[in-house]
Design an enzyme around this catalytic site. Structure first.
Site, short mmCIF file in Angstrom:
data_model
loop_
_atom_site.label_atom_id
_atom_site.label_comp_id
_atom_site.label_asym_id
_atom_site.label_seq_id
_atom_site.Cartn_x
_atom_site.Cartn_y
_atom_site.Cartn_z
N ARG A 163 0.85 -1.21 0.00
CA ARG A 163 0.00 0.00 0.00
C ARG A 163 0.88 1.26 0.00
O ARG A 163 2.06 1.20 0.33
CB ARG A 163 -0.88 -0.03 1.25
N ASP A 216 -7.45 8.52 2.92
CA ASP A 216 -7.76 7.42 3.85
C ASP A 216 -7.17 7.66 5.25
O ASP A 216 -7.48 6.93 6.18
CB ASP A 216 -7.27 6.08 3.29
N THR A 272 -5.83 -0.60 -5.37
CA THR A 272 -6.68 0.57 -5.59
C THR A 272 -5.90 1.85 -5.85
O THR A 272 -4.72 1.95 -5.53
CB THR A 272 -7.58 0.78 -4.34
N THR A 329 -11.38 0.88 -6.42
CA THR A 329 -10.79 -0.37 -5.91
C THR A 329 -11.20 -1.57 -6.75
O THR A 329 -12.29 -1.60 -7.33
CB THR A 329 -11.18 -0.59 -4.42
N SER A 372 -6.77 1.16 5.74
CA SER A 372 -7.56 0.69 4.60
C SER A 372 -8.70 -0.21 5.07
O SER A 372 -8.68 -0.73 6.19
CB SER A 372 -6.63 -0.10 3.68
N SER A 373 -9.68 -0.39 4.19
CA SER A 373 -10.74 -1.38 4.46
C SER A 373 -10.61 -2.58 3.54
O SER A 373 -11.46 -3.48 3.56
CB SER A 373 -12.11 -0.75 4.24
N1 GLY Z 1 -8.96 3.30 -0.39
C1 GLY Z 1 -9.93 2.48 0.16
C2 GLY Z 1 -9.39 1.54 1.16
O1 GLY Z 1 -8.21 1.22 1.11
O2 GLY Z 1 -10.11 1.10 2.01
#
Ligand code: GLY
Length: 564
Positions: free
Chosen positions: A107, A419, A395, A377, A448-449
């Protein structure tokens, strides 16, 4: 041991010598077991061209990781709203031979010149849009690093040949679907703010179904990456183009940030749910902890005895979601910067306490803001003929990220800085609030989710799944898991079921098509939004069948499988 080949123990050897009939039987068994060896494999992604590329890699003898790398590069071309080189994500992978599960955190990281209040004015008010649509919105991208690491460490095929199909797609172009043409037109204003994005992603009269999308600069960038390796992106010509663009345009992402990018190999977060083992992503994703926590809560009740999507069932889900998102906001962030009480959050005891609270029917508090909808995403699931599995979500954050392309690269940059929590309690684009745990700090990773999941049964991958959808990812993945494990649905049946989403704050219940009377009983005084939730791309591997399915909530996806 290679799947399908029997091992002969010392004791067996003694029996073989003593009893020739047993010996013949064992030899025949060995002979036939090699024919019984499963040759099944599958790929499910957001775009049919990416799925075809992944399947070809598997057909030609590559493993799931090879296919994942080829698919990730392909989606960067054919699914520009979320597939990317300028973003980041998480890869969860399982290796059959060693029975190990790994997770790669590739990420984005905050540039080293970032600071806690960078999106606030002098009075401490958050400046709207700065973390989403400006030159300051991008974190340092990790996708190229992630794909090279996965390929070098776990792959079997030279990465150059895995990138080649994407170079072709970018250079020659591909045919836009109706959905893609309309979607590009929807974001015309965003693209128009950047010279290169405007040139590639807009047309004076808009795109139409069947138009060709050619991305020449992206093709050249991919060619250089294939030629020079990941250094091309982090310290080569591409890095220079990116950092120069950011410098000229008042950004803070620098050549040092690119040079110093480091991915992390993290211990996946695993838990048990009834007969199954569930693994997903550790922080900086909230996905793994949230999914294990919510399944621990729900394990206290036999859901299969309730009617699917009945009032009682959905009330329990909403209450459990409420608790989990409350904890997410308070405790989760980058583990290198904040001590996360992971053992507590994922413990059965803690979940049991929450379940008792739910039974007392505590209601959530109320706030109300709107959450933007997006095509953000993308997730893909892959299994190879050896049983190696990849569950990958990556994403640019919102659709097409910041909409900014550094000149001459063809690379859309992410807007992942949104985020982070721009200010404690201030909601991001998904309405998620955060605290100290997720404040902006140099080199930190935003929470992140994204929830790539592998569910194991008898130690073998059983369900590989994941979804896009920002904050709704966790609850979409949850309902897919419950539909399959508790209600024994096929993937196709599961995809047709309406889903709900509740995230504590704001006090809005998102729902797909549900019965009016049911909605009324769930609503109380809560705001409702009827909205399509994220599309899931899953693989379900039962003993006698393999099912791959790309959710029809969005078009253009494709799932392919071969069962032998
Ligand atoms: N950018 C959305 C997530 O990582 O949750």
């Amino acid at each position: 041991m290679v799947k399908g080949i029997l091992k002969i123990s010392q004791t067996s050897k003694i029996y073989i010598l003593k009893y020739p009939v047993i010996a013949i039987f064992l030899i025949l068994l060995l002979f036939f077991s090699s024919f019984l060896k499963t040759e099944s494999y599958a790929v499910a992604t957001r775009h049919h061209l990416a799925t075809d590329i992944g399947m070809k890699v598997l057909e030609e003898g590559g493993n799931a990781i090879d296919a994942a790398v080829a698919v990730a590069f392909a989606l960067a071309v054919v699914n520009p709203s979320a597939g990317n080189l300028g973003g980041g994500g998480f890869m969860l992978l399982h290796l059959t031979e060693t029975n190990e599960t790994f997770s790669i955190d590739y990420r984005e990281r905050a540039p080293k010149m970032s600071f806690e209040k960078m999106f606030q004015d002098n009075s401490g008010n958050v400046i709207k849009g700065l973390s989403l649509n400006s030159i300051l919105a991008s974190g340092v991208p990790g996708t190229v690093s992630g794909m090279f690491y996965a390929s070098e460490k776990f792959g079997t095929i030279d990465i150059k040949s895995l990138i080649d199909p994407s170079i072709e797609l970018a250079r020659k172009g591909f045919v836009l679907s109706n959905f893609q043409a309309k979607n590009l037109n929807k974001y015309k204003e965003k693209f128009s703010k950047n010279k290169e994005a405007k040139k590639i992603f807009t047309r004076p009269k808009g795109f139409s179904e069947g138009d060709f999308l050619v991305q020449s600069n992206l093709a050249k960038t991919l060619e250089r990456i294939a030629q020079n390796g990941k250094e091309e992106f982090y310290s080569g010509e591409t890095a220079k183009k990116i950092s120069k663009f950011f410098q000229i345009n008042g950004g803070i992402l620098s050549s040092d940030d690119l040079k110093q990018y480091k991915l992390r190999i993290l211990e996946p977060v695993c838990g048990s749910y009834r007969l199954y083992k569930i693994c997903s992503m550790a922080p900086p994703s909230s996905g793994g902890i949230a999914i294990v926590q919510i399944l621990n809560i729900l394990e206290n009740i036999d859901l299969s005895k309730l009617d699917h999507n009945s009032e009682e069932y959905l009330k329990i889900l909403i209450s459990a979601m409420d608790y989990v998102y409350k904890d997410r906001a308070k405790y989760l962030g980058d583990p290198d910067f904040f001590k996360i009480p992971q053992d507590l959050l994922t413990s059965k005891k803690y979940a049991h306490k929450i379940y008792q609270q739910i039974r007392k029917n505590n209601l959530p508090s109320k706030v109300d803001i709107n959450i933007v909808e997006g095509e953000e995403t993308t997730h893909f699931s892959i299994i190879d003929k050896w049983g190696n599995a990849v569950s990958n979500t990556y994403t640019l954050n919102t659709a097409y990220g910041s909409g900014i392309i550094p000149s001459g690269t063809g690379i859309l940059m992410n807007n992942e800085m949104d985020d982070f929590s721009s200010k404690p309690g201030y909601p991001n684009t998904y309405g998620l609030v955060g605290s100290e745990a997720n404040k902006i700090e140099p080199k930190k990773t935003p929470l992140s989710s994204m929830t790539p999941v592998i569910v194991f049964r008898d130690n073998k991958p059983y369900l590989i799944t994941g979804s896009p959808g920002g904050s709704t990812i966790i609850t979409s993945v949850l309902q897919e898991i419950l539909n399959i494990l508790d209600f024994r649905m096929t993937l196709e049946e599961s995809s047709k079921k309406s889903r709900i989403h509740f995230q504590h704050l704001p006090d809005i219940l998102f729902h797909e098509q549900l019965d009016d009377s049911l909605i009324k009983s769930l609503q109380r005084d809560r705001k409702l939004i009827n909205r399509k939730l994220g599309e899931i791309h899953s693989i379900l591997y039962r003993e006698d069948d393999i099912e791959a399915f790309s959710d029809k909530r969005r078009p253009d996806g494709k799932a392919s499988s071969v069962y032998k």
